[in-house]
Design a protein around this motif. Structure first.
Motif, PDB file in Angstrom:
ATOM      1  N   VAL A  28      60.409  16.464  35.422  1.00  0.00           N
ATOM      2  CA  VAL A  28      60.451  17.880  35.034  1.00  0.00           C
ATOM      3  C   VAL A  28      59.492  18.672  35.907  1.00  0.00           C
ATOM      4  O   VAL A  28      59.832  19.737  36.434  1.00  0.00           O
ATOM      5  CB  VAL A  28      60.104  18.060  33.536  1.00  0.00           C
ATOM      6  CG1 VAL A  28      59.896  19.521  33.193  1.00  0.00           C
ATOM      7  CG2 VAL A  28      61.180  17.457  32.668  1.00  0.00           C
ATOM      8  N   PHE A  29      58.285  18.155  36.096  1.00  0.00           N
ATOM      9  CA  PHE A  29      57.286  18.835  36.914  1.00  0.00           C
ATOM     10  C   PHE A  29      57.769  18.976  38.357  1.00  0.00           C
ATOM     11  O   PHE A  29      57.733  20.058  38.938  1.00  0.00           O
ATOM     12  CB  PHE A  29      55.958  18.071  36.862  1.00  0.00           C
ATOM     13  CG  PHE A  29      54.876  18.717  37.668  1.00  0.00           C
ATOM     14  CD1 PHE A  29      54.199  19.812  37.177  1.00  0.00           C
ATOM     15  CD2 PHE A  29      54.539  18.231  38.920  1.00  0.00           C
ATOM     16  CE1 PHE A  29      53.204  20.419  37.921  1.00  0.00           C
ATOM     17  CE2 PHE A  29      53.551  18.831  39.669  1.00  0.00           C
ATOM     18  CZ  PHE A  29      52.880  19.929  39.167  1.00  0.00           C
ATOM     19  N   LYS A  30      58.261  17.872  38.933  1.00  0.00           N
ATOM     20  CA  LYS A  30      58.710  17.906  40.331  1.00  0.00           C
ATOM     21  C   LYS A  30      59.917  18.814  40.516  1.00  0.00           C
ATOM     22  O   LYS A  30      60.022  19.509  41.526  1.00  0.00           O
ATOM     23  CB  LYS A  30      59.036  16.500  40.827  1.00  0.00           C
ATOM     24  CG  LYS A  30      57.818  15.643  41.047  1.00  0.00           C
ATOM     25  CD  LYS A  30      58.148  14.356  41.768  1.00  0.00           C
ATOM     26  CE  LYS A  30      59.093  13.490  40.992  1.00  0.00           C
ATOM     27  NZ  LYS A  30      59.321  12.166  41.586  1.00  0.00           N
ATOM     28  N   ALA A  31      60.822  18.801  39.557  1.00  0.00           N
ATOM     29  CA  ALA A  31      62.032  19.621  39.673  1.00  0.00           C
ATOM     30  C   ALA A  31      61.717  21.108  39.653  1.00  0.00           C
ATOM     31  O   ALA A  31      62.477  21.915  40.183  1.00  0.00           O
ATOM     32  CB  ALA A  31      63.008  19.280  38.554  1.00  0.00           C
ATOM     33  N   LEU A  32      60.601  21.485  39.057  1.00  0.00           N
ATOM     34  CA  LEU A  32      60.232  22.898  39.004  1.00  0.00           C
ATOM     35  C   LEU A  32      59.240  23.306  40.086  1.00  0.00           C
ATOM     36  O   LEU A  32      59.357  24.375  40.663  1.00  0.00           O
ATOM     37  CB  LEU A  32      59.640  23.231  37.627  1.00  0.00           C
ATOM     38  CG  LEU A  32      60.631  23.261  36.494  1.00  0.00           C
ATOM     39  CD1 LEU A  32      59.916  23.418  35.174  1.00  0.00           C
ATOM     40  CD2 LEU A  32      61.620  24.389  36.695  1.00  0.00           C
ATOM     41  N   VAL A  33      58.256  22.473  40.368  1.00  0.00           N
ATOM     42  CA  VAL A  33      57.188  22.894  41.275  1.00  0.00           C
ATOM     43  C   VAL A  33      57.667  22.992  42.718  1.00  0.00           C
ATOM     44  O   VAL A  33      57.283  23.912  43.436  1.00  0.00           O
ATOM     45  CB  VAL A  33      55.945  21.982  41.137  1.00  0.00           C
ATOM     46  CG1 VAL A  33      56.116  20.666  41.855  1.00  0.00           C
ATOM     47  CG2 VAL A  33      54.694  22.685  41.640  1.00  0.00           C
ATOM     48  N   VAL A  34      58.521  22.100  43.159  1.00  0.00           N
ATOM     49  CA  VAL A  34      58.963  22.117  44.565  1.00  0.00           C
ATOM     50  C   VAL A  34      59.746  23.391  44.889  1.00  0.00           C
ATOM     51  O   VAL A  34      59.414  24.087  45.846  1.00  0.00           O
ATOM     52  CB  VAL A  34      59.748  20.833  44.902  1.00  0.00           C
ATOM     53  CG1 VAL A  34      60.398  20.936  46.260  1.00  0.00           C
ATOM     54  CG2 VAL A  34      58.827  19.623  44.832  1.00  0.00           C
ATOM     55  N   PRO A  35      60.776  23.763  44.108  1.00  0.00           N
ATOM     56  CA  PRO A  35      61.486  24.999  44.456  1.00  0.00           C
ATOM     57  C   PRO A  35      60.621  26.245  44.346  1.00  0.00           C
ATOM     58  O   PRO A  35      60.757  27.165  45.151  1.00  0.00           O
ATOM     59  CB  PRO A  35      62.640  25.072  43.454  1.00  0.00           C
ATOM     60  CG  PRO A  35      62.729  23.754  42.819  1.00  0.00           C
ATOM     61  CD  PRO A  35      61.428  23.064  43.004  1.00  0.00           C
ATOM     62  N   LEU A  36      59.722  26.291  43.368  1.00  0.00           N
ATOM     63  CA  LEU A  36      58.894  27.483  43.213  1.00  0.00           C
ATOM     64  C   LEU A  36      57.888  27.622  44.355  1.00  0.00           C
ATOM     65  O   LEU A  36      57.628  28.734  44.821  1.00  0.00           O
ATOM     66  CB  LEU A  36      58.180  27.459  41.857  1.00  0.00           C
ATOM     67  CG  LEU A  36      59.098  27.673  40.655  1.00  0.00           C
ATOM     68  CD1 LEU A  36      58.331  27.496  39.364  1.00  0.00           C
ATOM     69  CD2 LEU A  36      59.738  29.043  40.709  1.00  0.00           C
ATOM     70  N   ILE A  37      57.335  26.532  44.826  1.00  0.00           N
ATOM     71  CA  ILE A  37      56.418  26.609  45.968  1.00  0.00           C
ATOM     72  C   ILE A  37      57.189  26.975  47.237  1.00  0.00           C
ATOM     73  O   ILE A  37      56.719  27.782  48.043  1.00  0.00           O
ATOM     74  CB  ILE A  37      55.635  25.299  46.114  1.00  0.00           C
ATOM     75  CG1 ILE A  37      54.604  25.200  44.978  1.00  0.00           C
ATOM     76  CG2 ILE A  37      54.943  25.216  47.469  1.00  0.00           C
ATOM     77  CD1 ILE A  37      53.801  23.939  44.960  1.00  0.00           C
ATOM     78  N   LEU A  38      58.388  26.428  47.413  1.00  0.00           N
ATOM     79  CA  LEU A  38      59.206  26.808  48.570  1.00  0.00           C
ATOM     80  C   LEU A  38      59.601  28.281  48.501  1.00  0.00           C
ATOM     81  O   LEU A  38      59.625  28.971  49.525  1.00  0.00           O
ATOM     82  CB  LEU A  38      60.437  25.921  48.666  1.00  0.00           C
ATOM     83  CG  LEU A  38      60.179  24.471  49.069  1.00  0.00           C
ATOM     84  CD1 LEU A  38      61.469  23.677  49.034  1.00  0.00           C
ATOM     85  CD2 LEU A  38      59.533  24.393  50.438  1.00  0.00           C
ATOM     86  N   LEU A  39      59.897  28.777  47.309  1.00  0.00           N
ATOM     87  CA  LEU A  39      60.193  30.190  47.143  1.00  0.00           C
ATOM     88  C   LEU A  39      58.989  31.038  47.544  1.00  0.00           C
ATOM     89  O   LEU A  39      59.135  32.067  48.198  1.00  0.00           O
ATOM     90  CB  LEU A  39      60.596  30.483  45.694  1.00  0.00           C
ATOM     91  CG  LEU A  39      60.851  31.944  45.356  1.00  0.00           C
ATOM     92  CD1 LEU A  39      62.111  32.433  46.067  1.00  0.00           C
ATOM     93  CD2 LEU A  39      60.980  32.124  43.863  1.00  0.00           C
ATOM     94  N   GLY A  40      57.804  30.600  47.167  1.00  0.00           N
ATOM     95  CA  GLY A  40      56.588  31.310  47.562  1.00  0.00           C
ATOM     96  C   GLY A  40      56.412  31.332  49.064  1.00  0.00           C
ATOM     97  O   GLY A  40      55.999  32.351  49.638  1.00  0.00           O
ATOM     98  N   LEU A  41      56.734  30.235  49.709  1.00  0.00           N
ATOM     99  CA  LEU A  41      56.620  30.187  51.163  1.00  0.00           C
ATOM    100  C   LEU A  41      57.593  31.168  51.819  1.00  0.00           C
ATOM    101  O   LEU A  41      57.220  31.928  52.712  1.00  0.00           O
ATOM    102  CB  LEU A  41      56.888  28.763  51.648  1.00  0.00           C
ATOM    103  CG  LEU A  41      56.739  28.519  53.135  1.00  0.00           C
ATOM    104  CD1 LEU A  41      55.305  28.760  53.583  1.00  0.00           C
ATOM    105  CD2 LEU A  41      57.170  27.117  53.480  1.00  0.00           C
ATOM    106  N   VAL A  42      58.827  31.187  51.352  1.00  0.00           N
ATOM    107  CA  VAL A  42      59.833  32.094  51.920  1.00  0.00           C
ATOM    108  C   VAL A  42      59.457  33.551  51.657  1.00  0.00           C
ATOM    109  O   VAL A  42      59.492  34.388  52.571  1.00  0.00           O
ATOM    110  CB  VAL A  42      61.230  31.768  51.342  1.00  0.00           C
ATOM    111  CG1 VAL A  42      62.246  32.839  51.708  1.00  0.00           C
ATOM    112  CG2 VAL A  42      61.695  30.412  51.828  1.00  0.00           C
TER     113      VAL A  42
END
Length: 111
Positions: free
Chosen positions: A15-29
């Motif tokens: 659950v943690f990995k499924a949420l944190v990775v896309p949100l951090i990538l969104l922050g980068l973009v």
């Protein structure tokens, strides 16, 4: 054919990995795009006219603004994504505790 399954437990790490990775990538973009909005100021010269108002900027000031803005947005979105993921992970953990007491959620699926 209908089949009833029961959701008994959630893997809190997934659950943690499924949420944190896309949100951090969104922050980068978002951070890079937001920083690129400031980037033309550093290319266009020292004087910039916005809505009829002329401002004089030094190149170093604009360069620092570009990198500072981009890094701040990336870090803020990354921190936000991390906190949201922690909250969701907490709820998954609580779900696991309450599922032991109630037996989980029954879901009817078709094969």
């Amino acid at each position: 054919m209908d089949k009833t399954v029961s959701l008994q437990k959630m893997d809190v790490v997934s659950v943690f990995k499924a949420l944190v990775v896309p949100l951090i990538l969104l922050g980068l973009v978002v951070g890079v795009l937001y920083g690129l909005l400031v980037s033309p100021l550093s290319i266009s010269g020292d004087q910039v006219t916005i809505n009829g108002v002329t401002q004089t900027f030094g190149r170093q000031y604009v360069w620092n603004l570009f990198w500072g803005t981009m890094l701040r947005v990336v870090l803020l979105y990354g921190a936000w994504g991390f906190v949201i993921s922690l909250i969701a992970t907490l709820f998954a953990w609580l779900y696991n505790i309450f599922c032991r007491l109630s037996g989980g959620i029954k879901i009817k699926v078709k094969e």
